[in-house]
Design a protein around this motif. Structure first.
Motif, mmCIF file in Angstrom:
data_model
loop_
_atom_site.group_PDB
_atom_site.id
_atom_site.type_symbol
_atom_site.label_atom_id
_atom_site.label_comp_id
_atom_site.label_asym_id
_atom_site.label_seq_id
_atom_site.Cartn_x
_atom_site.Cartn_y
_atom_site.Cartn_z
ATOM 1 N N ASP A 1 0.833 -1.217 0.000
ATOM 2 C CA ASP A 1 0.000 0.000 0.000
ATOM 3 C C ASP A 1 0.859 1.254 0.000
ATOM 4 O O ASP A 1 0.545 2.243 -0.685
ATOM 5 C CB ASP A 1 -0.921 0.002 1.219
ATOM 6 C CG ASP A 1 -2.008 -1.069 1.139
ATOM 7 O OD1 ASP A 1 -2.258 -1.567 0.021
ATOM 8 O OD2 ASP A 1 -2.582 -1.407 2.195
ATOM 9 N N LEU A 2 1.936 1.225 0.779
ATOM 10 C CA LEU A 2 2.819 2.389 0.855
ATOM 11 C C LEU A 2 3.508 2.638 -0.484
ATOM 12 O O LEU A 2 3.717 3.793 -0.894
ATOM 13 C CB LEU A 2 3.868 2.182 1.956
ATOM 14 C CG LEU A 2 4.689 3.428 2.334
ATOM 15 C CD1 LEU A 2 3.783 4.533 2.875
ATOM 16 C CD2 LEU A 2 5.757 3.078 3.368
ATOM 17 N N TYR A 3 3.835 1.547 -1.190
ATOM 18 C CA TYR A 3 4.445 1.707 -2.522
ATOM 19 C C TYR A 3 3.466 2.419 -3.451
ATOM 20 O O TYR A 3 3.834 3.358 -4.178
ATOM 21 C CB TYR A 3 4.826 0.343 -3.102
ATOM 22 C CG TYR A 3 5.172 0.417 -4.565
ATOM 23 C CD1 TYR A 3 6.431 0.849 -4.978
ATOM 24 C CD2 TYR A 3 4.223 0.113 -5.548
ATOM 25 C CE1 TYR A 3 6.736 0.965 -6.332
ATOM 26 C CE2 TYR A 3 4.515 0.213 -6.892
ATOM 27 C CZ TYR A 3 5.774 0.635 -7.284
ATOM 28 O OH TYR A 3 6.078 0.766 -8.619
ATOM 29 N N TYR A 4 2.186 1.971 -3.458
ATOM 30 C CA TYR A 4 1.189 2.599 -4.326
ATOM 31 C C TYR A 4 0.993 4.075 -3.961
ATOM 32 O O TYR A 4 0.825 4.932 -4.841
ATOM 33 C CB TYR A 4 -0.151 1.852 -4.237
ATOM 34 C CG TYR A 4 -0.139 0.503 -4.909
ATOM 35 C CD1 TYR A 4 0.521 0.314 -6.120
ATOM 36 C CD2 TYR A 4 -0.804 -0.588 -4.354
ATOM 37 C CE1 TYR A 4 0.533 -0.926 -6.750
ATOM 38 C CE2 TYR A 4 -0.798 -1.829 -4.974
ATOM 39 C CZ TYR A 4 -0.130 -1.991 -6.167
ATOM 40 O OH TYR A 4 -0.123 -3.214 -6.787
ATOM 41 N N GLU B 1 1.611 7.255 -6.504
ATOM 42 C CA GLU B 1 0.415 8.009 -6.865
ATOM 43 C C GLU B 1 0.425 9.445 -6.346
ATOM 44 O O GLU B 1 -0.142 10.341 -6.973
ATOM 45 C CB GLU B 1 -0.840 7.287 -6.341
ATOM 46 C CG GLU B 1 -1.135 5.980 -7.073
ATOM 47 C CD GLU B 1 -2.213 5.164 -6.376
ATOM 48 O OE1 GLU B 1 -2.790 5.668 -5.394
ATOM 49 O OE2 GLU B 1 -2.470 4.022 -6.817
ATOM 50 N N THR B 2 1.052 9.670 -5.191
ATOM 51 C CA THR B 2 0.950 10.997 -4.559
ATOM 52 C C THR B 2 2.273 11.728 -4.463
ATOM 53 O O THR B 2 2.292 12.898 -4.099
ATOM 54 C CB THR B 2 0.372 10.854 -3.135
ATOM 55 O OG1 THR B 2 1.280 10.092 -2.333
ATOM 56 C CG2 THR B 2 -0.991 10.177 -3.167
ATOM 57 N N SER B 3 3.352 11.062 -4.756
ATOM 58 C CA SER B 3 4.656 11.687 -4.534
ATOM 59 C C SER B 3 5.348 11.938 -5.864
ATOM 60 O O SER B 3 5.120 11.251 -6.860
ATOM 61 C CB SER B 3 5.525 10.784 -3.652
ATOM 62 O OG SER B 3 6.837 11.303 -3.564
ATOM 63 N N VAL B 4 6.203 12.895 -5.871
ATOM 64 C CA VAL B 4 7.010 13.184 -7.062
ATOM 65 C C VAL B 4 8.219 12.261 -7.126
ATOM 66 O O VAL B 4 8.924 12.220 -8.132
ATOM 67 C CB VAL B 4 7.485 14.661 -7.063
ATOM 68 C CG1 VAL B 4 6.303 15.606 -7.176
ATOM 69 C CG2 VAL B 4 8.301 14.973 -5.804
ATOM 70 N N VAL B 5 8.439 11.507 -6.022
ATOM 71 C CA VAL B 5 9.587 10.604 -5.979
ATOM 72 C C VAL B 5 9.241 9.327 -6.732
ATOM 73 O O VAL B 5 8.213 8.702 -6.480
ATOM 74 C CB VAL B 5 9.976 10.270 -4.524
ATOM 75 C CG1 VAL B 5 11.167 9.315 -4.493
ATOM 76 C CG2 VAL B 5 10.278 11.532 -3.747
#
Length: 705
Positions: free
Chosen positions: A16-19, A23-27
């Motif tokens: 979940d943290l990977y998704y 989805e939300t980070s520029v990294v």
């Protein structure tokens, strides 16, 4: 953070943290992200999405990322996906190779696993203990003992003979091949042993039917300070069943119950249930089954098999129907293999065909074990053409389907055809085993091929080095006895290198019944009562011999002896399947809804039979009663009731199939020949010994049965 979740086994949170990251980070993820998150993948859908990201970002060329993809695909069971990634890797480490070997092994693809192992060896890749413990279990399914020995040589060469995991795998490998001496040598040379080592050795002797040695090692294990775990007790339960040790069965059950292993896990409950079923204590097996909070397919299969093996075929069929209606459990290979013999026993052809349809639907019809059970079912339900057609489709590299075909033709009295299959089997390079020769000898015996029985008996020993066991000798005695060579049969028994059991003396007693040899029959019965005094059938055979010669005082003595010992004759019954329903008739049955029509049809048939020359054979009436009563007794035999019911319930000239639990009597055999001629029907009767195909006044057995 992702790595922290993985280290703490929070795999869902890691994915979940990977998704959330993508989805939300520029990294963007890099080659350090994927090896970690791929470890957390438990679903193929997540793994494929991650694979797409790997390709999209161009990091598939990274050695660690590619290796992680291989591990992920093998873990979720998609070995072809792992193989594709593996083949495209420019560089491979030992972990990647091991992942491919273990992936193929875990998914039942033994040949591919051995292929990868061979490629490793040819490329000079240095293997570790994980490689060895992965490849050793593959040797047995491939029947490649030589390869297993080569691996053992490699173990010694690399100095891993002190590695406890490798040694445990070697013990298991040798046990699978029945090489108990080598397994014991590996165990004895171990400097350090763990509980798995002891469990492996105990299981080795249990799997190879040496319960005495298995129990001795169990006692030695406790003396060495090792406490048994659930796997130990599972093996011990099987040992107790093999030994017929009723007293210790309760001890094993109590030991497992005190530790709550039955309520906490399915494995222990299944083992206890199987133990009771094999001991014939089916009521206890059922009680364990009902007391289990959770049940898997094996739980249902074990009880179905237990019912079938203990002759409770109707209960087995009812339990299967209940399993089909239960939630969360789907019948699989083991289920079909468990229930098909029950349908074979009662001749439920329509229900057996329904199982065939289910096996096709789930892709199990070509499974060697399911396919063989289907062949056996069709043969025992009188459909040899269907059995042969299916035999042509299933894999035939093992003896199992060949044995089923040989046995099937044998019980139909087609001894010559059974021999043809035996010859073809050898030409195709399939080596016959001891079961094959039991089937061949029995087929020849039923067909009166006495010379062929003798030839195959010697071939078994001289060409294939198979030492005769009691079942082989039983076939020899049966063959000689049926052909009237009673003195030769008795001489063979006296010269046997093993002590004759009830089967041997029973075969001789049956032959004495056929040929009316009272004195030898009395001698055989005396030996029978010494080795098996609780089988009512042997008392019945002896009383029949006396009844045939009118020695009614002796008949009364034998019957009184059986009554004093609390024995009761197995009631004779015959069944017929019409419109997907099985009707069962007992001798003298008066309770059937169409009882009046059945007896009226029998009266009509009897009158027509007498016009054609039928004379009742009252020697098969084993009561000292008046002649008219004898006629009524013969007419009300269960097979005649079933045949009459079949005649009034089916269109003219259609075939009738009858299944009888006991041997058909001589008078009913003669009467059925007349009935087949009068009605212009083929009447197929399967009794406890074989099939009889009645047509146009003749029987396929040639009056030899």
């Amino acid at each position: 953070m992702i790595s922290g979740f993985v280290r703490n086994c929070c795999f869902g949170d890691a994915v979940d943290l990977y998704y959330e990251m993508v989805e939300t980070s520029v990294v963007r993820p890099d080659c350090y992200t994927f090896p970690v998150v791929l470890k957390a993948c438990g679903a193929l859908s997540d793994g494929r999405r991650l694979h797409c990201w790997v390709v999209k970002l161009g990091v598939v060329v990274d050695f660690f990322v590619a290796s992680s993809l291989v591990h992920m695909y093998t873990r979720v069971g998609v070995v072809d996906g792992a193989c594709k990634v593996f083949d495209e890797m420019g560089k491979r480490d030992l972990g990647s190779w091991n992942a491919m070997v273990s992936g193929y092994c875990q998914n039942g693809r033994a040949e591919e696993a051995m292929g990868v192992f061979e490629e490793m060896r040819l490329k000079g890749m240095k293997m570790d203990s994980f490689t060895i413990t992965s490849i050793l279990p593959v040797c047995a399914p491939l029947d490649d003992f030589w390869k297993g020995q080569l691996v053992h040589v490699y173990v010694i060469k690399e100095g891993w003979e002190c590695n406890v995991f490798v040694c445990n795998a070697l013990i298991i490998m040798y046990a699978k091949f029945g090489r108990l001496r080598q397994a014991r040598e590996v165990f004895n040379q171990m400097v350090v042993r763990d509980l798995v080592s002891w469990n492996s050795l105990i299981s080795a002797y249990e799997q190879n039917n040496d319960p005495v040695a298995a129990h001795a090692y169990f006692d030695e294990m406790k003396l060495n300070g090792f406490q048994p775990d659930v796997l130990t007790l599972v093996s011990l339960a099987s040992v107790v069943a093999q030994s017929g040790d009723y007293r210790n069965s309760k001890s094993v059950h109590c030991f497992i119950t005190r530790r709550n292993w039955i309520t906490r896990g399915i494995f222990a409950g299944n083992a206890v249930m199987d133990m009771y079923a094999k001991l014939g204590n089916i009521s206890y097996a059922k009680r364990v089954f009902e007391g289990m909070h959770d049940k898997d397919a094996i739980s249902w299969n074990s009880l179905i098999t237990g019912y079938t093996q203990n002759g409770l075929v109707n209960e087995a069929i009812e339990l299967y129907d209940k399993m089909e209606g239960s939630e969360g459990v789907r019948p699989g290979q083991g289920t079909l293999v468990s229930v098909l013999p029950a349908y074979s026993h009662v001749g439920a052809l329509q229900k057996g065909m329904k199982i065939h349809g289910r096996s096709i639907k789930v892709g199990l019809d070509m499974d060697i074990f399911v396919g063989t059970c289907l062949i056996d079912m069709y043969a025992k339900c009188g459909k040899l053409d269907n059995a042969t057609s299916l035999f042509e489709q299933v894999p035939r590299r093992s003896t199992v389907p060949w044995n089923a075909m040989i046995c099937g033709h044998g019980i139909h009295g087609f001894g010559e055809k059974a021999l043809e299959f035996f010859e073809e089997m050898q030409k195709e390079g399939v080596k016959p085993d001891h079961v094959t020769f039991v089937s061949v000898l029995s087929a020849c015996s039923h067909a009166g091929l006495v010379d062929q029985v003798d030839r195959c008996f010697h071939l078994m020993q001289e060409k294939y080095g198979i030492k005769p066991i009691l079942r082989h000798y039983g076939c020899m005695v049966d063959s000689l006895g049926r052909s009237g060579r009673l003195d030769m049969a008795y001489k063979l028994i006296k010269n046997m290198p093993v002590k004759p059991d009830a089967t041997i003396w029973g075969a001789l007693l049956g032959a004495c019944r056929i040929h009316g040899n009272v004195e030898l029959g009395k001698l055989a019965s005396e030996r029978l009562f010494e080795v098996d005094s609780k089988n009512a059938g042997y008392y019945v055979l002896l009383s029949n011999i006396y009844a045939n010669v009118g020695r009614w005082e002796e008949v009364d003595k034998v019957r009184s002896l059986a009554n004093d010992r609390g024995l009761r004759k197995t009631p004779g019954w015959s069944s017929i399947e019409l419109k997907n329903r099985v009707d069962i008739f007992y001798t003298g049955n008066q309770s059937h809804p169409q009882c009046e029509k059945i007896y009226k049809e029998l009266e009509i048939l009897l009158a027509k039979m007498k016009i054609l020359g039928y004379l009742p054979d009252y020697s098969f009436v084993l009561q000292d009663v008046e002649e008219d009563e004898k006629q009524h007794i013969l007419t009300s035999h269960s097979e005649r009731l079933a045949i009459a019911f079949g005649i009034i319930s089916t269109p003219p000239k259609t075939s009738i199939r009858i299944f009888k639990n006991l041997r058909v009597c001589g008078d009913c055999h003669n009467a059925t020949k007349f009935i087949s001629k009068i009605t212009e029907r083929e009447i197929i009767v399967r009794d406890s010994n074989r099939f009889h195909h009645f047509k146009d006044g003749d029987c396929s057995c040639g009056d030899y049965w």
